[in-house]
Design an enzyme around this catalytic site. Sequence first.
Site, short mmCIF file in Angstrom:
data_model
loop_
_atom_site.label_atom_id
_atom_site.label_comp_id
_atom_site.label_asym_id
_atom_site.label_seq_id
_atom_site.Cartn_x
_atom_site.Cartn_y
_atom_site.Cartn_z
N GLU A 72 33.03 34.01 34.10
CA GLU A 72 32.44 32.98 33.24
C GLU A 72 33.51 32.35 32.34
O GLU A 72 33.56 31.14 32.15
CB GLU A 72 31.37 33.59 32.33
CG GLU A 72 30.19 34.19 33.04
CD GLU A 72 30.39 35.67 33.39
OE1 GLU A 72 31.50 36.04 33.84
OE2 GLU A 72 29.43 36.42 33.22
N GLU A 97 41.58 40.48 37.39
CA GLU A 97 42.00 41.77 36.81
C GLU A 97 43.52 41.92 36.92
O GLU A 97 44.17 41.23 37.70
CB GLU A 97 41.30 42.91 37.55
CG GLU A 97 39.78 42.82 37.43
CD GLU A 97 39.06 43.93 38.17
OE1 GLU A 97 39.69 44.67 38.96
OE2 GLU A 97 37.83 44.03 37.98
N1 THU Z 1 32.75 40.75 35.16
C1 THU Z 1 32.62 39.39 35.16
O1 THU Z 1 33.48 38.67 35.69
N2 THU Z 1 31.54 38.85 34.56
C2 THU Z 1 30.50 39.56 34.01
O2 THU Z 1 29.59 38.98 33.43
C3 THU Z 1 30.51 41.02 34.10
C4 THU Z 1 31.80 41.63 34.51
C5 THU Z 1 33.90 41.35 35.83
C6 THU Z 1 34.93 41.96 34.92
C7 THU Z 1 35.58 42.98 35.83
O3 THU Z 1 36.61 42.34 36.57
C8 THU Z 1 34.48 43.38 36.79
O4 THU Z 1 33.47 42.38 36.68
C9 THU Z 1 33.87 44.75 36.50
O5 THU Z 1 33.49 44.85 35.18
#
Ligand code: THU
Length: 132
Positions: free
Chosen positions: A56, A45
């Site tokens: 992913e 992030e």
């Molecule tokens: N996130 C992922 O890394 N993969 C997913 O399949 C769902 C969401 C992350 C994005 C963000 O940093 C956090 O989870 C909350 O949405």
Amino acid sequence: MITNKELAELAVKAKSKSIAPYSNFHVGAALQAKDGKVILGANIENASYGLTMCAERTAVFSALLDGKREFVSIAIAGDSEQYLPPCGACRQILMEFCGKDLDVIMVNNNGAYITLKMFELLPHSFDEEFLK
Ligand code: THU
């Protein structure tokens, strides 16, 4: 080739690489290429929230840069009691670069998991065939 259980454990370990100071939702991924190599990913992030990159996709892009083109399975581990499914954007990328037969192993915060095929997660998908 490692088992789904071992891949799930690697995805849980990959969570430690996550940079998620805004959501505090840490996600790890472990992607197994056809040659047996496992490439890890974690969500990243930043202050412009919308530019967040999911675990992913960091795994897929890293694998592509490493020259991998064929994949058998991916495990995804999150921070919740539910088995963590890939978001819509990740489903598109996984379908295009890893294929409809990819095993998607969704892990919960107890280390338990369920497995679905990519074609079950993204039916009727858009791909390069439509661009011809
Ligand atoms: N996130 C992922 O890394 N993969 C997913 O399949 C769902 C969401 C992350 C994005 C963000 O940093 C956090 O989870 C909350 O949405």
